[in-house]
Enzyme design. Structure first.
Site, PDB file in Angstrom:
ATOM      1  N   HIS A  79      -2.348  -1.993   4.413  1.00 30.67           N
ATOM      2  CA  HIS A  79      -3.217  -1.454   3.376  1.00 30.67           C
ATOM      3  C   HIS A  79      -3.148   0.069   3.334  1.00 30.67           C
ATOM      4  CE1 HIS A  79      -4.967  -5.464   4.034  1.00 30.67           C
ATOM      5  NE2 HIS A  79      -5.389  -5.377   2.795  1.00 30.67           N
TER       6      HIS A  79
ATOM      7  N   ASP B 166       1.821  -9.534  -2.321  1.00 30.61           N
ATOM      8  CA  ASP B 166       0.561  -8.968  -1.850  1.00 30.61           C
ATOM      9  C   ASP B 166       0.185  -7.871  -2.843  1.00 30.61           C
ATOM     10  OD1 ASP B 166      -1.662  -8.516  -0.283  1.00 30.61           O
ATOM     11  OD2 ASP B 166      -0.552  -8.424   1.602  1.00 30.61           O
TER      12      ASP B 166
END
Length: 350
Positions: free
Chosen positions: A181, A252
């Site tokens: 992330h 993702d």
């Protein structure tokens, strides 16, 4: 209208007029919901109904609802323990661990289906080696064989509730410390080691009927210079050809830091789809979603096979919350999950 290859999000608990317009774009195929979109079971059910009424076939609605640290809807839903707890129980009593895994999968999926959610991005198939901080509490076990067994039971529960399962993060995020992330994780292991260990749960689950897979935003440097989600080698040579996976491949989130290497948001979406993804997720960045919708529309040709795959993610066995709560099976499932979450030691005289 077909389901397009993009999955986007909403800003709040209701749908604004410009969001309606965005969701009617033929490039959009689904909506991913977050905690900010949730107020109550009644509100989220109304929102899902409104989204589904926009188009035919209806847009897919997904959510990250794994349990433990990743559960978007909490108040009004059963608090789901971390799946790592199932691994602890399995080590004490195999049969009990597998039974509770199936119960947990069914309960999670049933409660989401009762408010109109099509699927959860679950289960996590990464190995719990204690290396990755972002995977803490989200993995079943460190042993790939045990992960495969518990995930199979969890999958069976989801399927009985009418929900397709999504395994993540292929080929495995459990051996890298960095969080994709906020950084670009690099796994320097050999392909043979990754395939023999981390890929094993994915391979087993494909044979068990896994409907979808999400690749990791991780570079496996001895295999390919591209992160797995942008790698034709991982997605086409390994996943499609070697493992014979015929389900949906979700990227993702393309807004994550680890996706920046692919360029602009439009470039990231195009790269993910060209590498082999069927759906590209653009989350938590409205400007990025608008950029992708604008940029991808120029000359993009959707794959008819991908369109068919996406439709298979629609939820089945519709049920209302009232009907679910009157089901003795739901009552027993809630008690079972509550008991194994709260008990520090499991008494299993089986």
């Amino acid at each position: 209208m077909t389901l397009g290859p993009l999955m986007v999000d909403l800003e709040g608990t209701t749908m604004e007029s410009e969001e309606r317009q965005m969701l009617c774009n033929p490039l959009v195929g689904g909506v991913i919901l977050f905690s900010r979109n949730y107020e109550s079971p009644e509100q989220i059910a109304a929102l899902c109904s409104e989204i589904h009424e926009l188009r035919t076939p209806h847009l897919l609605i997904g959510v990250d609802h794994e349990g433990g640290p990743v559960q978007r809807f909490r108040e009004g839903f059963t608090r789901l323990p971390s799946v790592s707890r199932l691994g602890d129980i399995y080590d004490i009593n195999h049969k009990k661990g597998l039974t509770l895994a199936e119960t947990s999968g069914w309960l999670m999926a049933s409660e989401l289906r009762a408010v109109g959610i099509d699927f959860s991005f679950a289960p996590v198939l990464d190995l719990g080696r204690g290396i990755s901080s972002v995977m803490k509490g989200r993995t079943f076990h460190k042993d790939p064989e045990v992960v495969a067994q518990l995930a199979h039971a969890y999958l069976a529960g989801m399927q009985r509730a009418g929900m397709a399962a999504t395994g993540k993060h292929f080929p495995g995020h459990g051996s890298i410390e960095a969080d994709s992330h906020v950084a670009m994780p690099v796994d320097e292991r050999r392909y043979e080691d990754i395939f023999a260990e981390d890929v094993l749960p994915f391979e087993r689950m494909i044979h068990y009927g896994l409907a979808a897979i999400m690749p990791a935003h991780v570079i496996y440097s001895q295999v390919d210079s591209q992160p797995a989600g942008f790698s034709a080698f991982w997605l086409q040579e390994v996943l499609r050809k070697r493992l014979e996976f015929s389900g949906v491949i979700f990227s993702d989130d393309l807004s994550m830091a680890a996706a920046e290497s692919a360029g602009s948001y439009s470039d990231r979406a195009r790269a993910a789809l060209q590498a082999g993804c069927d759906v590209a997720l653009v989350c938590n960045n409205r400007a990025a979603a608008e950029e992708v919708l604008s940029g991808l529309g120029e000359g993009f040709i959707d794959d008819p096979v991908s369109q068919l795959r996406r439709v298979r993610m629609h939820g089945r066995h519709p049920v209302t919350r009232a009907e679910l709560h009157q089901n003795p099976k739901w009552v027993r499932a809630v008690h079972s999950v509550t008991d194994y979450d709260e008990s520090p030691e499991i008494d299993l005289p089986i």
